[in-house]
Design an enzyme around this catalytic site. Structure first.
Site, PDB file in Angstrom:
ATOM      1  CB  CYS A 189      -0.960   0.003   1.188  1.00 22.85           C
ATOM      2  SG  CYS A 189      -2.164  -1.337   1.100  1.00 22.85           S
ATOM      3  CG  HIS A 230      -3.012   3.820   1.473  1.00 24.65           C
ATOM      4  ND1 HIS A 230      -3.497   3.323   0.285  1.00 24.65           N
ATOM      5  CD2 HIS A 230      -3.108   2.809   2.372  1.00 24.65           C
ATOM      6  CE1 HIS A 230      -3.865   2.067   0.471  1.00 24.65           C
ATOM      7  NE2 HIS A 230      -3.654   1.734   1.728  1.00 24.65           N
ATOM      8  CG  ASN A 267      -6.406  -0.534   0.791  1.00 24.41           C
ATOM      9  OD1 ASN A 267      -5.680  -0.153  -0.115  1.00 24.41           O
ATOM     10  ND2 ASN A 267      -5.947  -0.928   1.963  1.00 24.41           N
TER      11      ASN A 267
HETATM   12  O1  UT7 Z   1      -3.549  -0.292   3.626  1.00 23.51           O
HETATM   13  C1  UT7 Z   1      -3.133  -0.767   4.845  1.00 23.51           C
HETATM   14  C2  UT7 Z   1      -3.849  -2.028   5.030  1.00 23.51           C
HETATM   15  N1  UT7 Z   1      -4.986  -2.117   5.795  1.00 23.51           N
HETATM   16  C3  UT7 Z   1      -5.510  -1.254   6.692  1.00 23.51           C
HETATM   17  O2  UT7 Z   1      -5.087  -0.180   6.889  1.00 23.51           O
HETATM   18  C4  UT7 Z   1      -6.664  -1.759   7.485  1.00 23.51           C
HETATM   19  C5  UT7 Z   1      -6.477  -1.501   8.947  1.00 23.51           C
HETATM   20  N2  UT7 Z   1      -7.526  -2.038   9.759  1.00 23.51           N
HETATM   21  C6  UT7 Z   1      -8.823  -1.693   9.675  1.00 23.51           C
HETATM   22  O3  UT7 Z   1      -9.175  -0.893   8.841  1.00 23.51           O
HETATM   23  C7  UT7 Z   1      -9.809  -2.260  10.662  1.00 23.51           C
HETATM   24  O4  UT7 Z   1      -9.135  -2.917  11.715  1.00 23.51           O
HETATM   25  C8  UT7 Z   1     -10.832  -3.220  10.018  1.00 23.51           C
HETATM   26  C9  UT7 Z   1     -11.766  -2.444   9.125  1.00 23.51           C
HETATM   27  C10 UT7 Z   1     -10.113  -4.287   9.202  1.00 23.51           C
HETATM   28  C11 UT7 Z   1     -11.659  -3.923  11.088  1.00 23.51           C
HETATM   29  O5  UT7 Z   1     -12.293  -2.980  11.927  1.00 23.51           O
HETATM   30  P1  UT7 Z   1     -12.288  -3.187  13.510  1.00 23.51           P
HETATM   31  O6  UT7 Z   1     -13.064  -2.101  14.075  1.00 23.51           O
HETATM   32  O7  UT7 Z   1     -10.831  -3.307  13.921  1.00 23.51           O
HETATM   33  O8  UT7 Z   1     -13.082  -4.535  13.680  1.00 23.51           O
HETATM   34  P2  UT7 Z   1     -12.604  -5.913  14.312  1.00 23.51           P
HETATM   35  O9  UT7 Z   1     -11.552  -6.555  13.459  1.00 23.51           O
HETATM   36  O10 UT7 Z   1     -12.293  -5.715  15.752  1.00 23.51           O
HETATM   37  O11 UT7 Z   1     -13.944  -6.749  14.187  1.00 23.51           O
HETATM   38  C12 UT7 Z   1     -15.090  -6.441  14.991  1.00 23.51           C
HETATM   39  C13 UT7 Z   1     -16.147  -7.497  14.731  1.00 23.51           C
HETATM   40  C14 UT7 Z   1     -15.634  -8.926  14.899  1.00 23.51           C
HETATM   41  O12 UT7 Z   1     -16.651  -9.674  15.493  1.00 23.51           O
HETATM   42  P3  UT7 Z   1     -16.589 -10.050  17.057  1.00 23.51           P
HETATM   43  O13 UT7 Z   1     -15.309 -10.809  17.217  1.00 23.51           O
HETATM   44  O14 UT7 Z   1     -16.554  -8.740  17.774  1.00 23.51           O
HETATM   45  O15 UT7 Z   1     -17.815 -10.836  17.264  1.00 23.51           O
HETATM   46  C15 UT7 Z   1     -15.428  -9.395  13.492  1.00 23.51           C
HETATM   47  O16 UT7 Z   1     -15.566 -10.785  13.354  1.00 23.51           O
HETATM   48  O17 UT7 Z   1     -16.609  -7.403  13.372  1.00 23.51           O
HETATM   49  C16 UT7 Z   1     -16.535  -8.681  12.749  1.00 23.51           C
HETATM   50  N3  UT7 Z   1     -16.253  -8.492  11.334  1.00 23.51           N
HETATM   51  C17 UT7 Z   1     -17.228  -8.292  10.427  1.00 23.51           C
HETATM   52  N4  UT7 Z   1     -18.557  -8.213  10.528  1.00 23.51           N
HETATM   53  C18 UT7 Z   1     -19.256  -7.974   9.405  1.00 23.51           C
HETATM   54  C19 UT7 Z   1     -15.056  -8.482  10.706  1.00 23.51           C
HETATM   55  N5  UT7 Z   1     -15.227  -8.263   9.398  1.00 23.51           N
HETATM   56  C20 UT7 Z   1     -16.550  -8.132   9.185  1.00 23.51           C
HETATM   57  C21 UT7 Z   1     -17.339  -7.893   8.058  1.00 23.51           C
HETATM   58  N6  UT7 Z   1     -18.659  -7.818   8.223  1.00 23.51           N
HETATM   59  N7  UT7 Z   1     -16.798  -7.735   6.835  1.00 23.51           N
END
Ligand code: UT7
Length: 322
Positions: free
Chosen positions: A114, A249, A279
């Site tokens: 990225c 980005h 992204n």
């Molecule tokens: O370019 C550089 C590369 N990437 C990034 O910069 C991404 C960096 N990270 C992020 O943007 C965020 O961490 C995410 C968008 C990936 C995730 O957001 P979050 O607020 O950190 O959510 P989380 O991973 O803590 O997930 C919260 C909940 C989980 O459920 P439980 O364990 O709380 O029951 C996940 O299983 O959301 C669930 N979850 C989803 N639910 C619906 C994860 N993905 C999804 C989804 N739809 N697509």
């Protein structure tokens, strides 16, 4: 007098095929509400079968060449940021070179995921400042959809395909003129496991899929991006108040807001296109830049800070007087 790279023009391209959050929710356990609330993403563009990274890159490059008003034969070097090359080798940049009808100069890919556009831009800028070429085509292009595990909802909803490009020209500068004022690059391989692809030619002889510890990456992103912007400002005796536009980005709207807040810059000054294309890895900065240049927000004389973080970890910034 020293040489400075000025951006003469920019261009971008997104594949025609759009996939909305609602459409994705039909095949994977997710929802429009979750994706929008957690990331700001509303849709992504996905390349059709047979549509390659080089196809997107060439279309973006041709638009940048036209916008810059240069003759294609003026291009001395092509530096392309991509993690999704058409083939393991040759570099996709050499394919673009051939497609543009160029047989002089040189072309190469740069791999910083990225942060790929930042690394490509810095590489081209340094070649130009060293006098090894006068005009550079810098591209960020990806078909990131090809690296996704479409059953993993924690990653597949986040990414899309696209391409963006700029034309740089080395010009004598009195220090006041427009162009790239500085670039700053970093990497820290200790964190390679939190964002990686679980395959490759040497390890598995396959392409593999993106794996990410999202929360960890998020935490590093806000800290590293704010630091690398501060580093750029300090090196140029400028402050956050001098910034007209942050062109980040486009990974997650919450990262963009968090970084702006840490820098005490209004979110009104942040160019946001992640809602439109998710992204797109190395393509996202030139996509955002091109959108804001063409809609008239970014004007000649504005001070821009470009910044990105990606797998590696890698991160970097470029401070630019437009
Ligand atoms: O370019 C550089 C590369 N990437 C990034 O910069 C991404 C960096 N990270 C992020 O943007 C965020 O961490 C995410 C968008 C990936 C995730 O957001 P979050 O607020 O950190 O959510 P989380 O991973 O803590 O997930 C919260 C909940 C989980 O459920 P439980 O364990 O709380 O029951 C996940 O299983 O959301 C669930 N979850 C989803 N639910 C619906 C994860 N993905 C999804 C989804 N739809 N697509």
């Amino acid at each position: 007098m020293a040489l400075r790279s000025r951006i003469l023009g920019c261009g971008s391209y997104l594949p025609e095929n759009i996939v909305t959050n609602e459409e994705l929710a039909k095949t994977v356990d997710t929802s429009d509400e979750w994706i929008v609330a957690r990331t700001g993403i509303k849709q992504r563009h996905i390349a059709n079968e047979g549509e390659l990274t080089s196809d997107l890159a060439r279309k973006a490059a041709l638009k940048a060449i036209e916008h810059a008003g240069i003759d294609v034969q003026d291009i001395d070097l092509i530096i392309m940021g991509t993690t999704t090359p058409d083939n393991t080798f040759p570099s996709t940049a050499t394919k673009i070179q051939a497609q543009l009808g160029l047989t002089h100069g040189f072309a190469m890919d740069v791999q910083a995921v990225c942060s790929g556009f930042m690394f490509a831009l810095a590489t081209a800028d340094n070649f130009l400042k060293a006098g090894q070429g006068k005009t550079a085509l810098v591209i960020g292009a990806e078909t990131f959809s090809r690296l996704l595990d479409w059953e993993d909802r924690t990653t597949c909803v986040l990414f899309g395909d696209g391409a963006g490009a700029v034309i740089l020209r080395a010009e004598e500068s009195d220090g006041e003129s427009a162009g790239i004022l500085s670039t700053h690059l970093h990497s820290d391989g200790q964190h390679q496991d939190i964002l990686m692809v679980d395959g490759g030619p040497s390890s598995t002889q396959s392409t593999g899929h993106v794996r990410m510890a999202g929360k960890e990456v998020f935490r590093h992103a806000v800290v590293n991006l704010a630091e690398v912007v501060k580093e750029a400002l300090e090196d140029n005796n400028l402050t956050a108040e001098d910034i007209d536009w942050i062109v980040p980005h486009q990974a997650n709207k919450r990262i963009l807001d968090g970084t702006a807040k840490k820098l005490k810059v209004s979110t009104d000054k942040v160019i946001v296109t992640v809602d439109q294309h998710a992204n797109t890895s190395a393509a996202s900065i030139p996509l955002a830049l091109d959108a804001a240049v063409r809609d008239g927000r970014i004007k000649r004389g504005d001070l821009l800070i470009l910044e990105a973080m990606g797998g590696g970890l890698t991160w970097g910034s470029a401070l630019i007087r437009w």
